[in-house]
Design a protein around this motif. Structure first.
Motif, PDB file in Angstrom:
ATOM      1  N   ILE A   1      46.640  41.050  78.164  1.00 41.42           N
ATOM      2  CA  ILE A   1      46.324  42.290  77.436  1.00 41.42           C
ATOM      3  C   ILE A   1      45.758  43.285  78.435  1.00 41.42           C
ATOM      4  CG2 ILE A   1      44.967  43.376  75.623  1.00 41.42           C
ATOM      5  CD1 ILE A   1      45.314  39.662  75.479  1.00 41.42           C
ATOM      6  N   ALA A   2      46.418  44.428  78.585  1.00 40.40           N
ATOM      7  CA  ALA A   2      45.890  45.476  79.457  1.00 40.40           C
ATOM      8  C   ALA A   2      44.682  46.094  78.766  1.00 40.40           C
ATOM      9  CB  ALA A   2      46.959  46.524  79.719  1.00 40.40           C
ATOM     10  N   LEU A   3      43.500  45.893  79.326  1.00 42.24           N
ATOM     11  CA  LEU A   3      42.250  46.274  78.677  1.00 42.24           C
ATOM     12  C   LEU A   3      41.546  47.366  79.475  1.00 42.24           C
ATOM     13  CD1 LEU A   3      40.108  45.729  76.448  1.00 42.24           C
ATOM     14  CD2 LEU A   3      39.112  44.014  77.993  1.00 42.24           C
ATOM     15  N   SER A   4      41.620  48.591  78.983  1.00 44.93           N
ATOM     16  CA  SER A   4      40.870  49.678  79.612  1.00 44.93           C
ATOM     17  C   SER A   4      39.453  49.746  79.078  1.00 44.93           C
ATOM     18  CB  SER A   4      41.580  51.011  79.361  1.00 44.93           C
ATOM     19  OG  SER A   4      41.537  51.338  77.976  1.00 44.93           O
ATOM     20  N   GLY A   5      39.255  49.263  77.852  1.00 41.88           N
ATOM     21  CA  GLY A   5      37.958  49.364  77.194  1.00 41.88           C
ATOM     22  C   GLY A   5      37.927  50.443  76.136  1.00 41.88           C
ATOM     23  N   GLY A   6      39.024  51.213  76.022  1.00 40.10           N
ATOM     24  CA  GLY A   6      39.107  52.237  74.991  1.00 40.10           C
ATOM     25  C   GLY A   6      39.429  51.643  73.636  1.00 40.10           C
ATOM     26  N   LEU A   7      39.569  52.507  72.640  1.00 43.77           N
ATOM     27  CA  LEU A   7      39.821  52.056  71.276  1.00 43.77           C
ATOM     28  C   LEU A   7      41.075  51.198  71.188  1.00 43.77           C
ATOM     29  CD1 LEU A   7      39.458  52.199  68.137  1.00 43.77           C
ATOM     30  CD2 LEU A   7      40.869  54.275  68.225  1.00 43.77           C
ATOM     31  N   ASP A   8      42.189  51.702  71.714  1.00 41.84           N
ATOM     32  CA  ASP A   8      43.480  51.047  71.530  1.00 41.84           C
ATOM     33  C   ASP A   8      43.472  49.633  72.103  1.00 41.84           C
ATOM     34  OD1 ASP A   8      43.826  53.709  70.906  1.00 41.84           O
ATOM     35  OD2 ASP A   8      44.974  54.150  72.722  1.00 41.84           O
TER      36      ASP A   8
ATOM     37  N   LEU B   1      43.216  42.052  81.321  1.00 40.84           N
ATOM     38  CA  LEU B   1      43.362  42.612  82.672  1.00 40.84           C
ATOM     39  C   LEU B   1      42.837  44.039  82.682  1.00 40.84           C
ATOM     40  CD1 LEU B   1      47.006  41.417  83.414  1.00 40.84           C
ATOM     41  CD2 LEU B   1      44.869  40.198  83.838  1.00 40.84           C
ATOM     42  N   HIS B   2      41.978  44.334  83.647  1.00 38.89           N
ATOM     43  CA  HIS B   2      41.373  45.666  83.751  1.00 38.89           C
ATOM     44  C   HIS B   2      41.609  46.225  85.154  1.00 38.89           C
ATOM     45  CE1 HIS B   2      38.456  48.902  82.936  1.00 38.89           C
ATOM     46  NE2 HIS B   2      38.041  48.714  84.175  1.00 38.89           N
ATOM     47  N   VAL B   3      41.904  47.523  85.215  1.00 37.05           N
ATOM     48  CA  VAL B   3      42.115  48.193  86.501  1.00 37.05           C
ATOM     49  C   VAL B   3      41.025  49.243  86.695  1.00 37.05           C
ATOM     50  CG1 VAL B   3      43.683  49.582  87.905  1.00 37.05           C
ATOM     51  CG2 VAL B   3      44.598  47.813  86.382  1.00 37.05           C
ATOM     52  N   HIS B   4      40.339  49.155  87.813  1.00 35.89           N
ATOM     53  CA  HIS B   4      39.249  50.074  88.174  1.00 35.89           C
ATOM     54  C   HIS B   4      39.816  51.117  89.119  1.00 35.89           C
ATOM     55  CE1 HIS B   4      35.709  51.616  90.236  1.00 35.89           C
ATOM     56  NE2 HIS B   4      34.895  50.930  89.445  1.00 35.89           N
ATOM     57  N   HIS B   5      39.978  52.370  88.617  1.00 37.92           N
ATOM     58  CA  HIS B   5      40.573  53.426  89.443  1.00 37.92           C
ATOM     59  C   HIS B   5      39.565  54.089  90.373  1.00 37.92           C
ATOM     60  CE1 HIS B   5      43.287  53.314  85.886  1.00 37.92           C
ATOM     61  NE2 HIS B   5      44.214  53.450  86.805  1.00 37.92           N
ATOM     62  N   GLY B   6      38.300  54.084  89.994  1.00 40.83           N
ATOM     63  CA  GLY B   6      37.298  54.780  90.788  1.00 40.83           C
ATOM     64  C   GLY B   6      37.344  56.284  90.655  1.00 40.83           C
ATOM     65  N   LEU B   7      38.089  56.817  89.677  1.00 39.86           N
ATOM     66  CA  LEU B   7      38.222  58.261  89.529  1.00 39.86           C
ATOM     67  C   LEU B   7      37.083  58.867  88.719  1.00 39.86           C
ATOM     68  CD1 LEU B   7      42.064  58.508  88.822  1.00 39.86           C
ATOM     69  CD2 LEU B   7      40.868  59.012  90.950  1.00 39.86           C
TER      70      LEU B   7
ATOM     71  N   HIS C   1      31.950  56.906  85.723  1.00 40.89           N
ATOM     72  CA  HIS C   1      31.625  55.826  84.793  1.00 40.89           C
ATOM     73  C   HIS C   1      32.506  54.603  85.001  1.00 40.89           C
ATOM     74  CE1 HIS C   1      29.293  58.921  82.814  1.00 40.89           C
ATOM     75  NE2 HIS C   1      30.379  59.626  82.559  1.00 40.89           N
ATOM     76  N   ALA C   2      33.322  54.594  86.055  1.00 41.45           N
ATOM     77  CA  ALA C   2      34.297  53.518  86.237  1.00 41.45           C
ATOM     78  C   ALA C   2      33.627  52.143  86.319  1.00 41.45           C
ATOM     79  CB  ALA C   2      35.134  53.776  87.484  1.00 41.45           C
TER      80      ALA C   2
ATOM     81  N   GLY D   1      33.650  45.624  63.686  1.00 39.84           N
ATOM     82  CA  GLY D   1      32.432  45.889  64.449  1.00 39.84           C
ATOM     83  C   GLY D   1      32.662  46.009  65.933  1.00 39.84           C
ATOM     84  N   LEU D   2      33.829  46.515  66.332  1.00 38.71           N
ATOM     85  CA  LEU D   2      34.147  46.631  67.756  1.00 38.71           C
ATOM     86  C   LEU D   2      33.472  47.843  68.373  1.00 38.71           C
ATOM     87  CD1 LEU D   2      38.010  45.875  67.688  1.00 38.71           C
ATOM     88  CD2 LEU D   2      36.111  44.264  67.993  1.00 38.71           C
ATOM     89  N   GLN D   3      33.191  47.743  69.641  1.00 36.66           N
ATOM     90  CA  GLN D   3      32.662  48.868  70.413  1.00 36.66           C
ATOM     91  C   GLN D   3      33.669  49.216  71.508  1.00 36.66           C
ATOM     92  OE1 GLN D   3      28.825  47.574  71.809  1.00 36.66           O
ATOM     93  NE2 GLN D   3      27.794  48.273  69.956  1.00 36.66           N
ATOM     94  N   TRP D   4      33.806  50.505  71.761  1.00 32.55           N
ATOM     95  CA  TRP D   4      34.750  50.928  72.784  1.00 32.55           C
ATOM     96  C   TRP D   4      34.191  52.131  73.536  1.00 32.55           C
ATOM     97  CZ3 TRP D   4      35.461  51.630  67.549  1.00 32.55           C
ATOM     98  CH2 TRP D   4      35.566  52.936  67.092  1.00 32.55           C
ATOM     99  N   ILE D   5      34.822  52.455  74.636  1.00 37.03           N
ATOM    100  CA  ILE D   5      34.380  53.573  75.459  1.00 37.03           C
ATOM    101  C   ILE D   5      35.340  54.739  75.276  1.00 37.03           C
ATOM    102  CG2 ILE D   5      33.269  52.136  77.198  1.00 37.03           C
ATOM    103  CD1 ILE D   5      35.791  52.398  78.893  1.00 37.03           C
TER     104      ILE D   5
END
Length: 607
Positions: free
Chosen positions: A61-68, A88-94, A97-98, A221-225
């Motif tokens: 699961i591609a997980l950015s941490g957002g709602l979707d 799986l999470h990708v840290h862009h550094g852009l 808050h990354a 009860g999910l939390q997202w960024i």
């Protein structure tokens, strides 16, 4: 503060949340069932087949941490089983808050009892594809690498119906053909690397609107960024999301379903064209040794072109895609077709696209990977092979099959006139493309013909790529096609060079040169990929500084004189004048000059 709802309202909300939850779970369950059956049917390994039939097929699961992606993680873990999932999470550094987003994603996976992996990538802010495109490419490369490392054949992405509607609208306003209008497929097979196992991309939520995901997230009860850049309307997709979609939704509440149907119709029509192209390919294909992609017979293609220019154009695009290359722009493709029609059988035919070279020898057409020649870099090799095929400008993301009929009609009218106009168009830019802007402080300038946006980014006097805002207000800004002969100086102490030479020096391949030339009045100011013209920017900076200094000096002198006069002494007047002049000059120079940095950003269709 949320107000207390009545029992009836609360009951309705609970019912809605349950219904939303059921729809999300059903979508994921359906996708998982399809993938399990596909995995079994596609596998040649008996042991792997047994594992899949036992329900052991793993899913990433591609997980950015957002709602979707948060909703997708929760629902997939419930349906598939947490032990079979990896986030799986990708840290862009852009973003500043990354790091926090990485921590949030890791914690979300831990809470779901799902395995977790992350990859840090570096995104070049001056990449030719734009920062959005560069970030997207880096993200997918990292995701595929993590899938390969974890031996996971399927990856779920969280795109939903709102994303699909945005993609369709963006493609439509860009004039895309069927392949572009088909937007994002629910399932796609991606060969991330040669000789590496393919990864199947699945979008289980593609038929669900974002509102359903929000209800599901609240019920669970999910939390997202929230990524702050999603509110920046300087980006085309964000502008569409915040400024175009809301009024469209109010007037046409079911627009998402309608656009999704149109996308499916386009996908079906394109699939039919691909079937015809595959059949035509069999009659044109030349057998080659090994597992090389197919080569074409030029003479057979010409016979097909005489019988049906539409089918000839269709199979040619299909053949280009068979090599894993993106579609050419309309102008570049037209030029290629013209060269294929007129190429002498006893002379070589060479042109380049997407890092490959089209070769013609003894009636056989092949695409070869560009290789470095001794003593000559790749950009020089590319330029040599394109001496007779000047760069053309347009959309590289879509096949534009719908324009083939117009080209056929043109050919049937006056071939000599058409060939002459084509040669003229190949030599020079389109004079009709002359976009103008009276700049009054706009943060962005959308330029659809080049499928990108010029962004005016505030900066300071330390930025070597700065340009004074006052000069942009003095003269009209123009965006034009490159017609040949334009020159600019990209660095202090460097000579003025032609854009062609500068592109070569910068190592920009021909397919990265389809960009506008930004003029200030009639002088070249900025070219994406090359930067500012110092002959214009530096001169204008000095002029602006002198103007601001003079303004500050005059104001300071007047204030100092007035203060000194009021003190009633000649010394006071003189001292006040000198102090006021110095202070005013410094303040005028530093405070009154507004500096900007010009940045080119290509439209990003898929976030």
């Amino acid at each position: 503060m949320h107000s207390l709802a009545s029992p009836d309202v609360s009951r309705k909300h609970a019912d809605a949340n349950r219904a939303s939850g059921a729809r999300v779970v059903a979508s994921v369950r359906s996708a998982n069932s399809d993938e399990a059956s596909k995995g079994i049917s596609d596998s040649d390994d008996a042991a792997a087949t047994d594992r899949m039939s036992d329900g052991a097929l793993r899913v990433a699961i591609a997980l950015s941490g957002g709602l979707d992606s948060s909703v997708l993680l929760d629902a997939t873990a419930r349906v598939v089983g947490a032990s079979r999932c990896i986030a799986l999470h990708v840290h862009h550094g852009l973003s500043p808050h990354a790091d926090a987003w990485l921590d949030h994603a890791r914690e979300a996976a831990r809470a779901a009892d799902v395995a977790f992996d992350a990859r840090r990538v570096t995104v070049a802010r001056d990449d030719d594809a734009g920062i959005e495109g560069a970030a997207r490419d880096a993200r997918y490369r990292a995701l595929f690498e993590m899938c390969e490392g974890a031996d996971v054949p399927v990856m779920f992405l969280g795109h939903h119906a709102d994303d699909q509607a945005e993609t369709f609208l963006l493609q439509a306003v860009r004039g895309a053909g069927l392949r572009g209008l088909a937007s994002m497929p629910a399932i796609a097979q991606i060969d991330s690397k040669p000789k590496s196992p393919a990864v199947r991309i699945v979008r289980p939520l593609l038929d669900l609107p974002r509102s359903i995901l929000i209800e599901y997230a609240h019920s669970r009860g999910l939390q997202w960024i929230d990524d702050e850049s999603n509110d920046d309307v300087r980006y085309v997709r964000n502008a569409l999301r915040h400024e175009v979609i809301p009024p469209l939704a109010r007037r046409f509440p079911s627009f998402r379903e309608g656009l999704a149907r149109s996308a499916r119709h386009a996908a079906d029509a394109q699939a039919l064209l691909d079937e015809y192209a595959a059949m035509d390919m069999q009659s044109l294909k030349v057998q080659m040794e090994g597992d090389a992609p197919p080569a074409l017979s030029l003479s057979e293609w010409r016979l097909l072109d005489i019988a049906s220019p539409l089918r000839a154009a269709n199979v040619l695009r299909y053949w280009i895609r068979a090599y894993g290359m993106r579609a050419m722009s309309v102008a570049r493709f037209d030029s290629l077709v013209g060269r294929l029609r007129s190429a002498a059988s006893d002379r070589p035919l060479s042109c380049s696209h997407e890092g490959r070279l089209l070769r013609h020898y003894r009636d056989v057409l092949t695409w070869e990977t560009a290789r470095r020649h001794a003593g000559r870099d790749d950009s020089e090799l590319d330029e040599v092979l394109n001496e007779s095929l000047n760069e053309s400008f347009g959309d590289e993301s879509d096949s534009h099959f719908d324009h083939a009929a117009d080209r056929h009609n043109d050919r049937s009218s006056d071939p000599a006139l058409v060939q002459s106009s084509r040669r003229q168009r190949d030599r020079a830019g389109d004079p009709a493309l002359d976009w103008r802007l009276d700049w009054t402080g706009q943060p962005v300038w959308h330029l659809p013909p080049w499928h990108g946006t010029l962004v005016f980014v505030p900066t300071d006097v330390t930025d070597p790529e700065r340009v004074p805002a006052a000069r942009l207000r003095d003269r009209v800004l123009r965006a034009v096609q490159r017609s040949g002969g334009e020159r600019m100086r990209v660095g202090a102490g460097r000579p003025s060079r032609s854009l062609k030479n500068l592109f070569q020096e910068a190592g920009l391949p021909s397919w990265r040169r389809d960009v506008p030339v930004i003029l200030l009045g009639d002088a070249v100011l900025y070219v994406p990929g090359l930067g500012l013209n110092r002959d214009v920017a530096v001169l204008d900076s000095k002029t602006n500084l002198q103007t601001d200094a003079r303004t500050g000096s005059e104001a300071g002198t007047q204030a100092g004189t007035q203060a000194g006069t009021q003190a009633g002494t000649q010394a006071g007047t003189q001292a006040g004048t000198q102090a006021g002049t110095q202070a005013g000059t410094q303040a005028g120079t530093q405070a009154q000059t507004e500096w900007l940095r010009l940045e080119w950003r290509e439209d990003a269709l898929i976030a």
